[in-house]
Design an enzyme around this catalytic site. Structure first.
Site, PDB file in Angstrom:
ATOM      1  N   TYR A 158      15.945 -26.380 -25.939  1.00 53.80           N
ATOM      2  CA  TYR A 158      15.333 -27.578 -25.343  1.00 53.80           C
ATOM      3  C   TYR A 158      16.298 -28.770 -25.413  1.00 53.80           C
ATOM      4  CZ  TYR A 158      11.594 -30.948 -24.283  1.00 53.80           C
ATOM      5  OH  TYR A 158      10.817 -31.935 -23.708  1.00 53.80           O
ATOM      6  N   LYS A 162      17.970 -30.765 -22.229  1.00 50.22           N
ATOM      7  CA  LYS A 162      17.679 -32.179 -21.961  1.00 50.22           C
ATOM      8  C   LYS A 162      18.949 -33.047 -22.039  1.00 50.22           C
ATOM      9  CE  LYS A 162      13.308 -31.739 -21.101  1.00 50.22           C
ATOM     10  NZ  LYS A 162      12.751 -32.020 -19.763  1.00 50.22           N
TER      11      LYS A 162
HETATM   12  N1  LIG Z   1       5.076 -34.074 -23.912  1.00 51.04           N
HETATM   13  C1  LIG Z   1       6.132 -34.425 -24.623  1.00 51.04           C
HETATM   14  O1  LIG Z   1       6.067 -34.585 -25.852  1.00 51.04           O
HETATM   15  C2  LIG Z   1       7.461 -34.659 -23.950  1.00 51.04           C
HETATM   16  C3  LIG Z   1       8.442 -35.396 -24.625  1.00 51.04           C
HETATM   17  C4  LIG Z   1       9.669 -35.605 -24.020  1.00 51.04           C
HETATM   18  C5  LIG Z   1       9.928 -35.079 -22.773  1.00 51.04           C
HETATM   19  N2  LIG Z   1       8.954 -34.369 -22.135  1.00 51.04           N
HETATM   20  C6  LIG Z   1       9.286 -33.815 -20.818  1.00 51.04           C
HETATM   21  O2  LIG Z   1       8.439 -34.378 -19.844  1.00 51.04           O
HETATM   22  C7  LIG Z   1       8.193 -33.424 -18.814  1.00 51.04           C
HETATM   23  C8  LIG Z   1       6.703 -33.250 -18.617  1.00 51.04           C
HETATM   24  O3  LIG Z   1       6.140 -32.755 -19.824  1.00 51.04           O
HETATM   25  P1  LIG Z   1       4.561 -32.726 -20.077  1.00 51.04           P
HETATM   26  O4  LIG Z   1       4.375 -33.068 -21.497  1.00 51.04           O
HETATM   27  O5  LIG Z   1       3.862 -33.470 -19.017  1.00 51.04           O
HETATM   28  O6  LIG Z   1       4.305 -31.144 -19.925  1.00 51.04           O
HETATM   29  P2  LIG Z   1       3.008 -30.367 -19.417  1.00 51.04           P
HETATM   30  O7  LIG Z   1       3.122 -28.993 -19.984  1.00 51.04           O
HETATM   31  O8  LIG Z   1       1.774 -31.150 -19.711  1.00 51.04           O
HETATM   32  O9  LIG Z   1       3.220 -30.322 -17.842  1.00 51.04           O
HETATM   33  C9  LIG Z   1       4.329 -29.657 -17.292  1.00 51.04           C
HETATM   34  C10 LIG Z   1       3.958 -29.140 -15.927  1.00 51.04           C
HETATM   35  O10 LIG Z   1       5.115 -28.429 -15.415  1.00 51.04           O
HETATM   36  C11 LIG Z   1       4.652 -27.253 -14.766  1.00 51.04           C
HETATM   37  N3  LIG Z   1       5.710 -26.232 -14.733  1.00 51.04           N
HETATM   38  C12 LIG Z   1       6.299 -25.627 -15.808  1.00 51.04           C
HETATM   39  N4  LIG Z   1       7.160 -24.691 -15.375  1.00 51.04           N
HETATM   40  C13 LIG Z   1       7.134 -24.696 -14.019  1.00 51.04           C
HETATM   41  C14 LIG Z   1       7.787 -23.941 -12.996  1.00 51.04           C
HETATM   42  N5  LIG Z   1       8.625 -22.943 -13.286  1.00 51.04           N
HETATM   43  N6  LIG Z   1       7.504 -24.218 -11.715  1.00 51.04           N
HETATM   44  C15 LIG Z   1       6.616 -25.194 -11.397  1.00 51.04           C
HETATM   45  N7  LIG Z   1       5.946 -25.920 -12.322  1.00 51.04           N
HETATM   46  C16 LIG Z   1       6.212 -25.683 -13.608  1.00 51.04           C
HETATM   47  C17 LIG Z   1       3.449 -26.792 -15.606  1.00 51.04           C
HETATM   48  O11 LIG Z   1       2.607 -25.902 -14.885  1.00 51.04           O
HETATM   49  C18 LIG Z   1       2.789 -28.128 -15.945  1.00 51.04           C
HETATM   50  O12 LIG Z   1       1.820 -28.486 -14.985  1.00 51.04           O
HETATM   51  C19 LIG Z   1       8.913 -32.136 -19.244  1.00 51.04           C
HETATM   52  O13 LIG Z   1      10.155 -32.076 -18.595  1.00 51.04           O
HETATM   53  C20 LIG Z   1       9.083 -32.315 -20.733  1.00 51.04           C
HETATM   54  O14 LIG Z   1      10.187 -31.595 -21.237  1.00 51.04           O
HETATM   55  C21 LIG Z   1       7.734 -34.156 -22.687  1.00 51.04           C
END
Ligand SMILES: NC(=O)c1ccc[n+]([C@@H]2O[C@H](COP(=O)([O-])OP(=O)(O)OC[C@H]3O[C@@H](n4cnc5c(N)ncnc54)[C@H](O)[C@@H]3O)[C@@H](O)[C@H]2O)c1
Length: 251
Positions: A158, A162
């Site tokens: 991860y 990133k």
């Molecule tokens: N939640 C956290 O703590 C956090 C922190 C830092 C960064 N992020 C980043 O923010 C972004 C969003 O995260 P989130 O927390 O909203 O996640 P989440 O799991 O709530 O939502 C992610 C969405 O991406 C979709 N997805 C995953 N793989 C896919 C694919 N192959 N094709 C199409 N859709 C796909 C999933 O179905 C889901 O709807 C991500 O890139 C994550 O790495 C999240």
């Protein structure tokens, strides 16, 4: 001056593509962009994406797509242009966190993480940028993470994905300036499905204590920053990685 601010955040008639738009941060971004007048296209592998987009209003669409399939990305973005005639904004939010100690990471876990978090983000940006450049410009926001700038236990794939998103953001910002602004957002733990799963129980309690703000972030707070970076108020910001972590990475 207030006229400037009203105009800067008025997205009326603009079109936004949001990957991972069926949940979490992507969905929060979609809700806010719709409130500001944009039409949104949500791309997600979750079949519920079609209904979720319809729930935002009749102007919006949800397309089911697995972003690991690069040919599906190209076809999908062509479909978006056919239907909307423009792409002004892209938010690359689709992502996964497959966590394990470095000694235990499998090839499959590594490939899945890089394929979704990095490779898909690049090829969606490339497909959208071709249309944005042809129409005169646009703006892109890539979801990176605090994991791009600090090390986190069990996050080797991860963190690598990133950190690479931040590197990619800088090159795209350079190559596509002055027409497309490209920025990254690096949140701390956000209370979404992904965040809650990765930081459940005692692990989460300990992490919260290490965040000077004393709490995790909410998806709406990340959406607010995305709106700012997409808006005309941020037109001098490009190639930047904006950390939104309650102070976690200053220690
Ligand atoms: N939640 C956290 O703590 C956090 C922190 C830092 C960064 N992020 C980043 O923010 C972004 C969003 O995260 P989130 O927390 O909203 O996640 P989440 O799991 O709530 O939502 C992610 C969405 O991406 C979709 N997805 C995953 N793989 C896919 C694919 N192959 N094709 C199409 N859709 C796909 C999933 O179905 C889901 O709807 C991500 O890139 C994550 O790495 C999240």
């Amino acid at each position: 001056m207030s006229e400037f601010w009203n105009r800067a955040f008025d997205l009326d008639g603009r079109c936004a593509v949001i990957t991972g738009g069926a949940a979490g941060i992507g969905l929060a971004c979609a809700g806010l962009l719709v409130e500001r007048g944009a039409r949104v296209v949500l791309l997600d592998r979750d079949p519920a994406v079609v209904e979720i987009a319809a729930g935002l209003g009749t102007a919006h669409i949800g397309l089911r797509v697995d972003l690991r399939q690069i040919d599906q990305i190209t076809r999908t973005i062509d479909t978006v242009v056919d239907r909307f005639k423009c792409i002004d904004y892209l938010v690359n939010s689709a992502g996964v966190a497959v966590l394990d100690k470095a000694l235990d990471v499998t090839e499959n876990a590594w490939d899945t993480t890089l394929a979704i978090n990095l490779k898909a983000s690049f090829f969606v940006a490339q497909a959208c940028a071709r249309h944005m450049l042809a129409q005169g410009g646009g703006r892109i926001v890539n979801l990176a993470s605090q994991a791009a700038v600090i090390g986190l236990d069990r996050h080797v794939a991860y963190c690598a994905s990133k950190a690479a998103v931040v590197g990619m953001t800088k090159v795209l910002a350079m190559e596509w300036a002055p027409h497309i602004n490209v920025n990254a957002i690096s949140p701390t733990i956000v209370e979404t499905a992904l965040g809650k799963k990765a930081w459940a129980g005692d692990l989460g309690k300990r992490a919260r204590l290490q965040i000077p703000a004393g709490r995790f972030a909410q998806p709406e707070e990340i959406a607010g920053l995305a709106l700012y970076l997409l808006s005309d108020a941020a037109s001098m910001i490009t190639g930047e990685n904006v950390v939104i972590d309650g102070g976690y990475s200053i220690q």
